[in-house]
Design a protein around this motif. Sequence first.
Motif, PDB file in Angstrom:
ATOM      1  N   ARG A   9       1.996  -2.252 -11.924  1.00 36.22           N
ATOM      2  CA  ARG A   9       2.651  -2.851 -10.717  1.00 36.22           C
ATOM      3  C   ARG A   9       1.972  -2.058  -9.465  1.00 36.22           C
ATOM      4  N   GLU A  20      -0.851  -5.494  -9.281  1.00 40.20           N
ATOM      5  CA  GLU A  20       0.322  -6.932  -8.819  1.00 40.20           C
ATOM      6  C   GLU A  20       0.393  -6.696  -7.232  1.00 40.20           C
ATOM      7  N   TYR A  21       0.746  -5.185  -6.670  1.00 41.21           N
ATOM      8  CA  TYR A  21       0.678  -4.714  -5.400  1.00 41.21           C
ATOM      9  C   TYR A  21      -0.465  -5.527  -5.137  1.00 41.21           C
ATOM     10  N   LYS A  80      -1.366  -8.536  -4.307  1.00 39.77           N
ATOM     11  CA  LYS A  80      -0.478  -9.552  -3.001  1.00 39.77           C
ATOM     12  C   LYS A  80      -1.071  -8.762  -2.295  1.00 39.77           C
ATOM     13  N   MET A  81      -1.709  -7.945  -1.591  1.00 37.47           N
ATOM     14  CA  MET A  81      -1.965  -7.662  -0.839  1.00 37.47           C
ATOM     15  C   MET A  81      -3.265  -7.578   0.520  1.00 37.47           C
ATOM     16  N   TRP A 105      -2.069   4.981  -1.585  1.00 39.64           N
ATOM     17  CA  TRP A 105      -1.112   4.448  -1.640  1.00 39.64           C
ATOM     18  C   TRP A 105      -0.350   4.338  -3.054  1.00 39.64           C
ATOM     19  N   VAL A 150       2.555   3.985  -5.762  1.00 34.07           N
ATOM     20  CA  VAL A 150       2.895   3.019  -5.649  1.00 34.07           C
ATOM     21  C   VAL A 150       4.325   2.307  -6.891  1.00 34.07           C
TER      22      VAL A 150
END
Length: 171
Positions: A22, A25-26, A29-30, A168, A170
């Motif tokens: 995850r 994937e974050y 995307k960012m 960060w 997640v």
Amino acid sequence: MRGKRQNTALLVIVDKSAAARRAVEYVAKMVGRRRGFRLRLAHVLAPVPPKLLEYRSVDHLDEQERVDARFEARQRQWLAAATAAAERTQAIAYTTLRKAGVPSKAVSTLFSDPLDSHDAAEQILELARTHQCRTIVVGRQSISWFRKLMHGDLAAELVRRGEDLTIWVVE
């Protein structure tokens, strides 16, 4: 005259967990097709098993050399297997990032030293500082209060100890 824009380096913690997937994937995307980012995929290798750290000594030099050689071969074999498994995990993360448009030259991989006696949080913080990553991205799994009490929470430890870094987490 304008200076060259400096890339932002993110240390992304990768392992086989769904939480790490995850997190990758974050980041994909960012960051995606944006430029100006360097991503370091870091895998904390498990510590070398104690049985591969200590061995018996013998009285005869020639026999000791054979014992040493077998011991070192077992250590190398263990390290090669651990690294190969981590590389497969990192390859999956790399593919996810590439599909999101992250340039291949912006992604590199790192491994912790399995002989390092520090805990995982300290090894990650050391990797971040050594490779000039001001941001660490880590996935967090839902864990029971008992497991949290017994094993701790890596993300919480990074936040607590990484006061000079951006973390960060997640979920």
